[in-house]
Design a protein around this motif. Structure first.
Motif, PDB file in Angstrom:
ATOM      1  N   ARG A 283       0.842  -1.196   0.000  1.00 21.69           N
ATOM      2  CA  ARG A 283       0.000   0.000   0.000  1.00 21.69           C
ATOM      3  C   ARG A 283       0.878   1.246   0.000  1.00 21.69           C
ATOM      4  O   ARG A 283       2.055   1.197   0.363  1.00 21.69           O
ATOM      5  CB  ARG A 283      -0.925   0.012   1.212  1.00 21.69           C
ATOM      6  N   PRO A 284       0.299   2.404  -0.386  1.00 26.22           N
ATOM      7  CA  PRO A 284       1.068   3.652  -0.327  1.00 26.22           C
ATOM      8  C   PRO A 284       1.471   3.969   1.115  1.00 26.22           C
ATOM      9  O   PRO A 284       0.718   3.715   2.060  1.00 26.22           O
ATOM     10  CB  PRO A 284       0.097   4.705  -0.864  1.00 26.22           C
TER      11      PRO A 284
ATOM     12  N   GLY B 115       6.624   8.425  -5.401  1.00 21.25           N
ATOM     13  CA  GLY B 115       5.765   7.542  -4.634  1.00 21.25           C
ATOM     14  C   GLY B 115       6.576   6.648  -3.723  1.00 21.25           C
ATOM     15  O   GLY B 115       7.732   6.341  -4.002  1.00 21.25           O
ATOM     16  N   GLU B 116       5.947   6.252  -2.623  1.00 23.57           N
ATOM     17  CA  GLU B 116       6.578   5.351  -1.667  1.00 23.57           C
ATOM     18  C   GLU B 116       5.537   4.311  -1.282  1.00 23.57           C
ATOM     19  O   GLU B 116       4.399   4.637  -0.993  1.00 23.57           O
ATOM     20  CB  GLU B 116       7.039   6.106  -0.422  1.00 23.57           C
ATOM     21  N   MET B 117       5.969   3.049  -1.280  1.00 26.06           N
ATOM     22  CA  MET B 117       5.067   1.942  -0.966  1.00 26.06           C
ATOM     23  C   MET B 117       5.626   1.143   0.203  1.00 26.06           C
ATOM     24  O   MET B 117       6.851   1.021   0.346  1.00 26.06           O
ATOM     25  CB  MET B 117       4.904   1.030  -2.173  1.00 26.06           C
ATOM     26  N   VAL B 118       4.714   0.616   1.021  1.00 26.12           N
ATOM     27  CA  VAL B 118       5.119  -0.234   2.143  1.00 26.12           C
ATOM     28  C   VAL B 118       4.371  -1.560   2.081  1.00 26.12           C
ATOM     29  O   VAL B 118       3.251  -1.643   1.582  1.00 26.12           O
ATOM     30  CB  VAL B 118       4.883   0.440   3.520  1.00 26.12           C
TER      31      VAL B 118
ATOM     32  N   SER C 296      11.403   7.752  -7.454  1.00 29.08           N
ATOM     33  CA  SER C 296      11.655   9.180  -7.606  1.00 29.08           C
ATOM     34  C   SER C 296      11.653   9.541  -9.083  1.00 29.08           C
ATOM     35  O   SER C 296      11.840   8.682  -9.950  1.00 29.08           O
ATOM     36  CB  SER C 296      12.979   9.580  -6.948  1.00 29.08           C
ATOM     37  N   GLN C 297      11.414  10.829  -9.351  1.00 32.22           N
ATOM     38  CA  GLN C 297      11.396  11.332 -10.722  1.00 32.22           C
ATOM     39  C   GLN C 297      12.826  11.490 -11.228  1.00 32.22           C
ATOM     40  O   GLN C 297      13.641  12.143 -10.578  1.00 32.22           O
ATOM     41  CB  GLN C 297      10.709  12.710 -10.773  1.00 32.22           C
TER      42      GLN C 297
ATOM     43  N   LEU D 257      11.007   7.105 -14.105  1.00 36.65           N
ATOM     44  CA  LEU D 257      11.131   6.956 -12.661  1.00 36.65           C
ATOM     45  C   LEU D 257      12.359   6.119 -12.313  1.00 36.65           C
ATOM     46  O   LEU D 257      12.816   5.306 -13.114  1.00 36.65           O
ATOM     47  CB  LEU D 257       9.883   6.275 -12.088  1.00 36.65           C
ATOM     48  N   CYS D 258      12.847   6.334 -11.105  1.00 38.87           N
ATOM     49  CA  CYS D 258      13.973   5.573 -10.573  1.00 38.87           C
ATOM     50  C   CYS D 258      13.505   4.842  -9.318  1.00 38.87           C
ATOM     51  O   CYS D 258      12.874   5.449  -8.446  1.00 38.87           O
ATOM     52  CB  CYS D 258      15.100   6.538 -10.223  1.00 38.87           C
ATOM     53  N   LEU D 259      13.812   3.562  -9.228  1.00 41.67           N
ATOM     54  CA  LEU D 259      13.468   2.748  -8.066  1.00 41.67           C
ATOM     55  C   LEU D 259      14.663   2.688  -7.128  1.00 41.67           C
ATOM     56  O   LEU D 259      15.704   2.154  -7.493  1.00 41.67           O
ATOM     57  CB  LEU D 259      13.084   1.336  -8.517  1.00 41.67           C
ATOM     58  N   ALA D 260      14.531   3.280  -5.962  1.00 42.25           N
ATOM     59  CA  ALA D 260      15.609   3.213  -4.946  1.00 42.25           C
ATOM     60  C   ALA D 260      15.188   4.015  -3.729  1.00 42.25           C
ATOM     61  O   ALA D 260      14.685   5.127  -3.876  1.00 42.25           O
ATOM     62  CB  ALA D 260      16.918   3.765  -5.488  1.00 42.25           C
ATOM     63  N   PRO D 261      15.385   3.472  -2.569  1.00 42.44           N
ATOM     64  CA  PRO D 261      15.842   2.122  -2.273  1.00 42.44           C
ATOM     65  C   PRO D 261      14.678   1.139  -2.182  1.00 42.44           C
ATOM     66  O   PRO D 261      13.515   1.527  -2.157  1.00 42.44           O
ATOM     67  CB  PRO D 261      16.516   2.285  -0.908  1.00 42.44           C
TER      68      PRO D 261
END
Length: 163
Positions: A11-12, A49-52, A66-67, A75-79
């Motif tokens: 979820r967000p 966006g951040e998901m948990v 992140s953009q 988008l960039c996925l990290a971490p």
């Protein structure tokens, strides 16, 4: 008879998750570098966006998008992090697999810099990233959400400087 405990649905992230996510990142990586990166991305307004992945009230998994500065719209996925006591149970693969399915369906390019063996199992592709010019090690750069192997120069948010 005991009841199996299993994380809920991805979820967000919400504001109440900030401190537990910070602790999760520090535990998963054994230091503050990734938690500091997340703080810098948030402060700069670069977070897309951040998901948990929650277990009860606490997150056991997390990822940030992140953009990219360039190409625009990427988008960039990290971490990406899984709490150490929940690692090696396919929760990371499940989280990233859901992200890749979304990226592919939305045709949203997402770049990741990481261990190819893990990210390829989750759906990212080194072949799609073959023509990308990156400031980081090209053999650890993977792409999802884009057809073919685009030619582009990757420019990461300033928060990544010095990593």
């Amino acid at each position: 008879m005991s009841t199996a405990v299993f994380p809920s649905f991805l979820r967000p992230m919400n504001p109440a998750d900030a401190a537990p996510v910070d602790a999760l990142l520090r535990a998963a990586f054994g230091g503050s570098e990734e938690a500091d990166l997340v703080a810098k991305l948030r402060k700069a307004g670069a977070m897309a966006g951040e998901m948990v992945l929650p277990l009860g009230d606490a997150p056991i998994g997390y990822y940030a998008l992140s953009q990219m500065v360039a190409p625009k719209g990427w988008l960039c996925l990290a971490p990406v992090a899984i709490r150490p006591d929940w690692q090696r149970k396919n929760h990371g693969k499940r989280m990233i697999g859901q992200l890749v399915a979304w990226a592919e369906g939305a045709q949203q390019p997402v770049v990741v810099l990481g261990q190819p063996a893990f990210y390829e199992r989750a759906g990212f592709s080194r072949a799609k990233a073959a023509n990308l010019v990156t400031p980081y090690q090209a053999e650890f750069t993977l792409l999802a959400g884009h057809e073919g192997a685009p030619e582009a120069t990757l420019v990461y948010p300033d928060a990544f400087d010095g990593l």
